[in-house]
Scaffold this motif. Sequence first.
Motif, PDB file in Angstrom:
ATOM      1  N   LEU A   6       0.846  -1.203   0.000  1.00 11.11           N
ATOM      2  CA  LEU A   6       0.000   0.000   0.000  1.00 11.11           C
ATOM      3  C   LEU A   6       0.873   1.241   0.000  1.00 11.11           C
ATOM      4  CD1 LEU A   6      -2.768   1.433   0.308  1.00 11.11           C
ATOM      5  CD2 LEU A   6      -2.463   1.251   2.780  1.00 11.11           C
ATOM      6  N   PHE A   7       0.704   2.084  -1.020  1.00  9.72           N
ATOM      7  CA  PHE A   7       1.400   3.365  -1.084  1.00  9.72           C
ATOM      8  C   PHE A   7       0.481   4.466  -0.557  1.00  9.72           C
ATOM      9  CE2 PHE A   7       3.971   0.953  -3.973  1.00  9.72           C
ATOM     10  CZ  PHE A   7       5.230   1.549  -3.948  1.00  9.72           C
ATOM     11  N   VAL A   8       1.070   5.412   0.172  1.00  5.50           N
ATOM     12  CA  VAL A   8       0.349   6.610   0.620  1.00  5.50           C
ATOM     13  C   VAL A   8       0.945   7.783  -0.132  1.00  5.50           C
ATOM     14  CG1 VAL A   8      -0.311   8.042   2.576  1.00  5.50           C
ATOM     15  CG2 VAL A   8       0.018   5.582   2.893  1.00  5.50           C
ATOM     16  N   LEU A  25       7.068   4.003 -10.089  1.00  6.20           N
ATOM     17  CA  LEU A  25       7.452   2.880  -9.236  1.00  6.20           C
ATOM     18  C   LEU A  25       6.284   1.928  -9.023  1.00  6.20           C
ATOM     19  CD1 LEU A  25       9.385   1.366  -7.396  1.00  6.20           C
ATOM     20  CD2 LEU A  25       8.823   2.976  -5.552  1.00  6.20           C
ATOM     21  N   MET A  26       5.078   2.470  -8.761  1.00  8.76           N
ATOM     22  CA  MET A  26       3.905   1.618  -8.567  1.00  8.76           C
ATOM     23  C   MET A  26       3.614   0.796  -9.813  1.00  8.76           C
ATOM     24  SD  MET A  26       1.145   3.747  -6.238  1.00  8.76           S
ATOM     25  CE  MET A  26       1.319   5.387  -6.935  1.00  8.76           C
ATOM     26  N   VAL A 109       3.573  -0.972   3.933  1.00 10.48           N
ATOM     27  CA  VAL A 109       3.046   0.372   3.656  1.00 10.48           C
ATOM     28  C   VAL A 109       4.216   1.288   3.324  1.00 10.48           C
ATOM     29  CG1 VAL A 109       1.771   2.346   4.575  1.00 10.48           C
ATOM     30  CG2 VAL A 109       1.065   0.018   5.185  1.00 10.48           C
ATOM     31  N   ILE A 110       4.070   2.081   2.270  1.00 12.54           N
ATOM     32  CA  ILE A 110       5.129   3.002   1.855  1.00 12.54           C
ATOM     33  C   ILE A 110       4.556   4.415   1.777  1.00 12.54           C
ATOM     34  CG2 ILE A 110       6.779   3.623   0.058  1.00 12.54           C
ATOM     35  CD1 ILE A 110       6.887   0.711  -0.770  1.00 12.54           C
ATOM     36  N   SER A 111       5.115   5.341   2.564  1.00  6.52           N
ATOM     37  CA  SER A 111       4.718   6.750   2.506  1.00  6.52           C
ATOM     38  C   SER A 111       5.661   7.473   1.556  1.00  6.52           C
ATOM     39  CB  SER A 111       4.784   7.395   3.895  1.00  6.52           C
ATOM     40  OG  SER A 111       3.826   6.826   4.749  1.00  6.52           O
ATOM     41  N   GLN A 118       0.018   9.533   8.108  1.00  8.77           N
ATOM     42  CA  GLN A 118      -1.089   8.632   8.440  1.00  8.77           C
ATOM     43  C   GLN A 118      -0.736   7.170   8.175  1.00  8.77           C
ATOM     44  OE1 GLN A 118      -1.129  11.345   6.578  1.00  8.77           O
ATOM     45  NE2 GLN A 118      -3.017  12.518   6.760  1.00  8.77           N
ATOM     46  N   GLY A 119       0.007   6.919   7.081  1.00  6.29           N
ATOM     47  CA  GLY A 119       0.373   5.555   6.745  1.00  6.29           C
ATOM     48  C   GLY A 119       1.261   4.913   7.788  1.00  6.29           C
TER      49      GLY A 119
END
Length: 589
Positions: A6-8, A25-26, A109-111, A118-119
């Motif tokens: 999950l990316f933020v 990147l995604m 998770v990646i911010s 929040q992430g």
Amino acid sequence: MNKRILFVSPTGTLDNGAEKSIVNLMIYLADMGYQIFNVYPDNQHETKEKYVQELENHQVKLFPIPTVKWWWPEAPGAVPFLKTEQVLSYQQAVFSIRKIIKDENIQLVISNTANVFQGSLAAACEAVPHFWLIHEFPVKEFEYYREKLEFMAQSSAGIFAVHGNLFATLKTLFPDSVDIQSFIPYSHLESTHLQESKERRIVSVGRINENKNQLELIKAYHQLAQSQYPLVFIGDWDEEYKVLCDAYIEEHGLANIHFLGHKHHPWEWVTQSDICVFNSQSETFSLVFVEAVLNGVPVIVSNNLGYQSAHQFLNAGTLYPLGNVDQLTRCLRECLEQFETYKKCSLAQQEMAQEKYRIESCYAHILAAIKGNPEVSTQGIHAIRYLLGEVNHQQLQSIVEEQSITVYFEKEGAFSEDNKAVYPLDISGNIEIELPIDCQRIRIDLTERPSFYAQVQLLTLDYDTSLLPMFTNGLVYRDSYIFPNSDPQIIFQVPSVYGRRLQLSYQLYEIDSTISDDYIGKQLAQELLDLRQKVKQMEAHEVRYQQEHLAIQRLEEQVLALTNQYNRVIASRRWTIPTKLINFFRRKK
């Protein structure tokens, strides 16, 4: 099975380098078989549709989240909401991300910016590893996040900073125990066949604003004094900064300067005979600089830290000292006069850059960390997860939704929902009220929740007379009304002699900003201090009164004693017989 990541994202747009690079990147990870999810702030930006379409085309599952403010409270960008509403919005975002982590079985998770947190909280609450990708120098508007570094280190299994000067800067700021790694923002550039043209132009690509500093280029163009070469700006603009640019152009009578506005594919508007110039005051690793090099365009850039990093990595471009218009002018003149030499050099640099600038090498450290087994970084937040994003605040919208003032008009001796007027509540306001015929009593409900007013006043407009309430369920002190309980009410008697035109004025106490002079705590504390001072003065007066009263009592006792002594003397026989003899002889005379 590849990880579910999950990316933020910071903006959910395609108008900045950080977002463009992370979209690439995604997409790359999704094409490699990873299951990619993306959380971003819901927005109405002109690039949103393309942003969504590009990610959905690569099976990235998107979650737009409505928010009051997405970045840290101290981050740039003011919002017209109370602090309470911002806090609830943050809590709701953490709740939403936690729900996504659980529902989608997220494993990492990646911010994608230092500006969002929040992430990291959601990941810690759900005991999932978290990475932080940092694109911003902690200076100027991003200076605030220096104080967040310790938290970022504690709440991440991996921290990655943009290659070059930013990486070197953060290495000195994070604790030595933190292993920071680097990455290079990747811009996926489709093979662009530049337009053929023999006309040499000076071109600037990017949004026109104070940081991008295009006015410096306009000043250098003025000094160059060669208007046969067009100066072309490709990109949207901030209105205030564009006004400054236009004013300078008009003041100095400059010609052949063109503003093309936003273009979805800006490099289609660049030709083989153009020179690109970028003057930013601050960059991290400029993608537009990289794109110019990859397109074989001669480039002149300011020597800010980000351009220096890209210049060293690509071994391309010409640097000039930021703010030195004379030196920029000399660079422009030399490049125009020796264009063929510069163009040949830029084509050689293009070939080397295309070989070096590949996504797998740009994100090598991040890719290796993703393939590994990152650990959950902190148990501290997990221990208090029930306090962070546990409640769905959308179910509690009455806390933050717009409130209103309701005025009920008496009819047949009663107030009812059929005879009322509703007005929106503001921080302060003046509301004009027209009484129905034969109505001589009104009830004012100041919202339905506890509230605190520095001042409430009802005036008759025809006579400019302030009316006193006949009833209120709040506490009244001078002009202030304090309603600690729900459903605050004030009832006024309005005799017909005053007319039917009224004005309600009110001023809410400040309840969020403790540094404000109007903060309710300060106001009431000052009132308390004033009252205590008055009490002390009254106590002093009371002491003096008691002292005077005792003195008077003593004098009264002394007078009474003397009176008694006098009465005893004049009533004694020793006093009465001589008195009679004296009076007898007085009569004989």
